[in-house]
Scaffold this active site. Structure first.
Site, PDB file in Angstrom:
ATOM      1  N   SER A 181     -40.650 -10.666  -9.611  1.00  0.00           N
ATOM      2  CA  SER A 181     -40.558 -11.824 -10.496  1.00  0.00           C
ATOM      3  C   SER A 181     -41.001 -13.088  -9.764  1.00  0.00           C
ATOM      4  CB  SER A 181     -39.129 -11.945 -11.039  1.00  0.00           C
ATOM      5  OG  SER A 181     -39.064 -12.870 -12.086  1.00  0.00           O
ATOM      6  N   ASP A 205     -43.794  -6.991 -11.164  1.00  0.00           N
ATOM      7  CA  ASP A 205     -43.723  -7.758 -12.406  1.00  0.00           C
ATOM      8  C   ASP A 205     -43.617  -9.260 -12.117  1.00  0.00           C
ATOM      9  OD1 ASP A 205     -43.973  -7.297 -15.177  1.00  0.00           O
ATOM     10  OD2 ASP A 205     -41.884  -7.818 -15.514  1.00  0.00           O
ATOM     11  N   HIS A 282     -38.217  -5.818 -17.130  1.00  0.00           N
ATOM     12  CA  HIS A 282     -38.687  -6.692 -16.056  1.00  0.00           C
ATOM     13  C   HIS A 282     -38.258  -6.143 -14.698  1.00  0.00           C
ATOM     14  CE1 HIS A 282     -40.069 -10.311 -14.159  1.00  0.00           C
ATOM     15  NE2 HIS A 282     -38.865 -10.811 -13.922  1.00  0.00           N
TER      16      HIS A 282
END
Length: 598
Positions: A181, A205, A282
């Site tokens: 992230s 991600d 995610h």
């Protein structure tokens, strides 16, 4: 099944579900920085049922406390805090071995189970030093503050720490960065600080909002292929929390990269559960990366232009490659499918594999297992055939605008005139396996036909016959219902309604019944709508032929709407027109629970 119900409701009511009404997902499509940040704060607040935990304002925590490094290696697997200019560096790191840095994302920290397991697997399978980068305090802030202000602070301090290690004797050629992230964007900024000379970065991600959306802030702020000699991205929530398009040397898109991942599907009863699916997806990139560290677990992906082409088999001759650290680094975009069961590799893809077998018996049995799992019971399915009396088991419930209360209508009905207006067209609705004509979606669809189309409507209720084993229902009961319905259609036709004014709309097995009725009437019916026609035992494992399944010869106009192609529904439409919402693949955007079968 909800997606099919929506299809019929849209069909009879002429309602278009366009992108402007896509619902909660639209919060990620804002064009204002402020709105996007507020939306993300709300999303994470929903999952915690509290938005007050987010910090705001200026953080005055000293950098050495706000950003800490926890390091270990194969001879010292317990992570120890390692300081900039640490006098005990030799007892915490083996400078002769490679080193990997794992950086978490927004609202996360190094104590999380996924983080600790990943670190230990990196040590176990990589035989290297591993340092966890903990910036939990700075990651607890409002999304905008964390993304715009704190990410550069963390990347700057991590750059200083790596420089300290280089000055202590470690080679830059031995450095790997792994980030999830915002942690991926931190890794990209560190790579930029070293002029792209770091050997490899894995972006799990990478965060999209405030980096690539609503506008791309530029390469200096986000991870891209210029940040290291090799950059791999694993994208699992594209266009929501994650970036929409990968910008690495290699970009892997499990299940197309879109949320929800198969292991993240939940029954949706409120907004928070929708957000949970996105957050789970995610985070799923971290699981795939961690499992890929084990050489025995192979996540093979295929180079392809997009996921639709991959699912259609258009890239079957293209190169395959392994997701994760064992990639051959040939470059490109790669697509693959994963399953609902850990460790998610193709050998354990989950229940979706049940639909890819070549035995009719096994296919029917496995479909029954899927149904039993969905209902949490298998007891509702009858196994033993009994003598069937069609007029007792197959009911036609008919009405029209002048008589909207649906009434049981029989062959040679002496009260037909009070139930059907022979001066108007007629619309039949047929449910599928384990369904019934009393279900709300069928009843509401019938009301919509009367209200919006001003036609006669008849629900064909064959509920008890639809509760037998799938093979019995498909091989024996579908033809029986089709035969009896053909007699009923001919009776109504003889009373004055032309066959060209008949419309049949059938879901699943109901679509195949409609096709068999149309076939018996030599294609003279006006219209048939096949709502995700059943695949198993009609087109798979072998195609049983046009007399058995719905196709364009069964009516003057046949439309198919495919929403679970290759699973519950046929893989390829055979109507005059075939509609493929979202490519026709499960899960549909409005019905994420449809992916629960794997």
């Amino acid at each position: 099944m909800a997606s099919f119900r929506l299809v019929l409701s849209l069909l009879v009511a002429s309602i278009a579900l366009d992108v402007t009404s896509a619902g909660i997902l639209d919060i990620f499509n804002t064009t204002s920085d402020y709105n996007l940040v507020q939306s993300l704060n709300i999303v994470f607040g929903q999952t915690k049922n509290d938005i007050s935990f987010l910090l705001t304002g200026e953080d005055k925590t000293p950098i050495e406390r706000a950003v800490t490094f926890w390091c270990g290696h194969s001879n010292s697997t317990t992570l120890k805090q390692t300081l900039l200019d640490d006098p005990d560096l030799g007892s915490k790191l083996n400078l002769a071995k490679p080193i990997a840095f794992l950086t978490h994302g927004w609202l996360d920290n190094t104590t999380r189970v996924w983080f600790q397991k990943t670190v230990q697997d990196m040590i176990k399978f990589g035989d290297s030093n591993v340092c966890g980068v903990n910036w939990a305090r700075l990651a607890q802030y409002d999304y905008r503050i964390a993304a715009v202000k704190h990410v550069p602070i963390v990347s700057g301090y991590l750059t200083k720490f790596i420089t300290f290690l280089l000055n202590s004797g470690m080679s830059l050629d031995n450095v790997t960065l792994v980030g999830h992230s915002m942690g991926a964007q931190i890794s990209g900024q560190v790579g930029l600080n070293f002029n792209g000379k770091i050997p490899q970065i894995f972006g799990l991600d990478p965060a999209g909002p405030m980096f690539t959306a609503p506008v791309d802030r530029g390469l200096r702020y986000r991870l891209d292929k210029s940040d290291a000699k090799y950059v791999q991205m694993i994208i699992t929530s594209r266009g929501t929390i994650g970036v929409r398009v990968g910008d690495g040397h290699e970009n892997f898109y499990p299940n197309g990269g879109d949320a929800p991942m198969p292991n993240c599907v939940l029954p949706l009863t409120n907004d928070a559960e929708f957000f949970d699916q996105i957050m789970c997806s995610h985070l799923h990139a971290t699981s795939l990366y961690r499992f890929s560290l084990n050489p025995a677990l192979v996540y093979n992906a295929r180079r392809c232009l997009n996921y639709g082409s991959y699912r259609l088999g258009l890239c079957s001759l293209n190169k395959t490659n392994r997701l994760g650290v064992y990639s051959d680094r040939s470059g490109g975009d790669f697509y693959m499918r994963t399953g609902a069961a850990s460790p998610y590799d193709v050998k354990r893809r989950g229940l979706v594999d049940l639909f890819n077998i070549s035995s009719e018996y096994n296919l029917a049995q496995l479909i029954e297992i899927v149904y039993g799992l969905a209902e949490n019971t298998g007891t509702r399915i009858y196994c033993n055939e009994t003598k069937v009396v069609p007029e007792q088991e197959i009911k036609f419930l008919c009405g029209h605008k002048g008589s909207p209360l649906l009434q049981d209508t029989i062959l040679n009905d002496p009260r037909l005139a009070s139930k059907i207006d022979v001066d108007k067209p007629i619309f039949f609705i047929l449910h599928g396996w384990t369904d019934s004509g009393t279900k709300s979606w069928v009843q509401e669809s019938a009301k919509n036909v009367i209200q919006f189309m001003d036609q006669n409507v008849c629900i064909v209720n064959w509920a008890r016959l639809a509760l037998f084993g799938y093979s019995i229902s498909s091989f024996q009961h579908v033809p029986l219902v089709a035969d009896y319905m053909t007699k009923f259609v001919e009776y109504i036709h003889d009373e004055g309604i032309p066959l060209s004014k008949f419309t049949l709309a059938g879901h699943s097995l109901g679509a195949q019944i409609a096709g068999q009725v149309g076939h018996k009437l030599r294609g003279q019916l006006g219209t048939i709508f096949g709502l995700d026609p059943a695949r198993a035992l009609f087109t798979a494992p072998i195609d049983r032929g046009l007399a058995i399944r719905l196709d364009k010869t069964d009516a003057k106009y046949v439309q198919m709407i495919l929403t679970s192609r290759g699973l519950g529904g046929v893989f390829k439409g055979d109507g005059h027109e075939n509609f493929y919402p979202n490519g026709g693949f499960s899960p549909q955007l409005n019905c994420r629970v449809s992916a629960a079968i794997g």
